[in-house]
Enzyme design. Sequence first.
Site, PDB file in Angstrom:
ATOM      1  CE  LYS A 163      -2.824  -2.139  -0.929  1.00 11.35           C
ATOM      2  NZ  LYS A 163      -3.549  -2.008  -2.140  1.00 11.35           N
ATOM      3  CD  GLU A 208      -7.201   4.034  -0.043  1.00 11.12           C
ATOM      4  OE1 GLU A 208      -6.298   3.267   0.358  1.00 11.12           O
ATOM      5  OE2 GLU A 208      -7.319   4.357  -1.241  1.00 11.12           O
ATOM      6  CB  SER A 255      -0.898   0.015   1.232  1.00 13.50           C
ATOM      7  OG  SER A 255      -1.643   1.201   1.257  1.00 13.50           O
ATOM      8  CG  HIS A 301      -5.270  -0.488   3.534  1.00  9.21           C
ATOM      9  ND1 HIS A 301      -5.305   0.097   2.284  1.00  9.21           N
ATOM     10  CD2 HIS A 301      -4.584   0.355   4.322  1.00  9.21           C
ATOM     11  CE1 HIS A 301      -4.669   1.248   2.330  1.00  9.21           C
ATOM     12  NE2 HIS A 301      -4.219   1.432   3.553  1.00  9.21           N
ATOM     13  CG  ASN A 302      -7.022  -0.874  -1.167  1.00  8.02           C
ATOM     14  OD1 ASN A 302      -6.106  -0.794  -0.354  1.00  8.02           O
ATOM     15  ND2 ASN A 302      -6.808  -0.893  -2.459  1.00  8.02           N
TER      16      ASN A 302
END
Length: 486
Positions: A189, A196, A135, A192-193
Amino acid sequence: MAEHGSQAQANIGVVGLAVMGSNLARNLASREGNTVAVYNRSAERTNVLVSEHPEAGFISAASIQEFAQSLHKPRTAIIMVKAGQATDAVIDQLCDVFEAGDIIVDGGNALFTDTIRREKAVREKGLNFVGAGISGGEEGALNGPSIMPGGSAEAYETLGPILSSIAAVVDGDPCVTHIGTDGAGHFVKMIHNGIEYADMQLIAEAYDLLRTAAGMSPAEIADVFAEWNKGELESYLIEITAEVLRQVDAKTGKPFIDVVVDQAGSKGTGVWTVQTALDLGVPVSGIAEAVFARAVSSKPAQRAAASALPGPASEWSIDNLDTFVEDVRRALYASKIVAYSQGFDAIVAGAEQYGWDIKKGEVAKIWRGGCIIRAAFLNRITEAYAEDPSLVALITAPYFTEAVAGAQASWRRVVAESALAGIPAPGFASALAYYDSLRAERLPAALVQGQRDFFGAHTYKRVDAEGTFHTLWSGDRSEVEATDSH
Ligand code: NBP
């Protein structure tokens, strides 16, 4: 100097030298102890990278065979190509030239189920495969990303020190940890996105309220965000929001934000997160609202047709601007806590479903640097899981419970008033609805169960007895204990 060579001099290689691969290779080369082999399908990219960066001492390979020969054992290569078929093609090529014990790392944005499939296939050939979420975009790749590697613990022994050498560092800790086996890294990940997406949407809603309800200018709102960045909301996203809002368009002299088309795109990881959460049965409503908000924004024909729909008669009357701004700040913070809590719920559910031992506190820790959601706030998450590793929901940790308690009056005012004024705040509103659903003593799900039993004999459980029941709705409406066939 770069050189072609058949000697095994490099300890790490990068395949795929577009912007991400080039930057990652340069980052690797800049760290003590690394010698980096580079290879790209079309030689042009390799040649450009090597000639533009003689200081890196790259060992350039003209073929995949040469690339393999330039690596010492266990050979370790990071693939940075377009996610999808290109990744499979490169894995096949590497499997042909690598040997047992060698390590293939996919640093692209792969869907975690693809990583699970690839890991199994590569492992069956005696090689190691590590799906690593990376990231931080181009800048992170060059200067220090947050890295989320999956794969075997054995592969991590070799890979860990190399990844630690290039990761972002916060308080002396590199932002990398072994997340779990096979697809765990790409899974985390992906979440995480998703988080976000939610974080960005909530910030955008806060901006919209300050602009539309209070009539503040982008520059004034930039000052507000800069101020917020000094407190509990301190984060990269808040920081760059202030920068974006302060920007003036050189061509027109207008605020930059006013010359940008209000349709947000996405590359799909938010969608993946929501699809996965639906499969896992985890309510990530904050992330879903963010994905849907982008979808609504990108429907110009529908928006044009609907612009004639009636709105409320009255506007939001704001008596005290400072109080209003503080209300919005608190609503943002509370909604953000909900979004992160839901994201960690998804990590817990994914870990359970796929058999990963994911340390939630460690995940929060490696997100503190290098990545887009980096924030001081993540320390609180790490602390919450350190205090109670089996925390049932992040929002129930004492720190977050108190934070939401302190914010909730403001949060409720903002959601209620934005509804009355007809200003969309889907992230704030759905976060509050989730919060109230979670804390409700009794939910109307009992009625839904009744309806399901009525039309589909789906059965229900009773609050006062063990077992599963069905009411004979079309008969005498007596209750029977359900059998397996129901
Ligand atoms: P791209 O996603 O644009 O991919 C271009 C690279 O893929 C080139 O090196 C190209 O080789 C290679 N490639 C393709 Br396309 N098909 C290939 C094939 N069949 N065999 C071998 N190589 C092939 O590059 P990028 O933007 O640098 O991104 C790389 C990865 O990093 C992607 O998975 C992307 O999703 C991810 N990414 C992550 C972030 C982040 O913030 N973490 C940001 C951006 C990208 P060629 O030069 O011969 O065409």
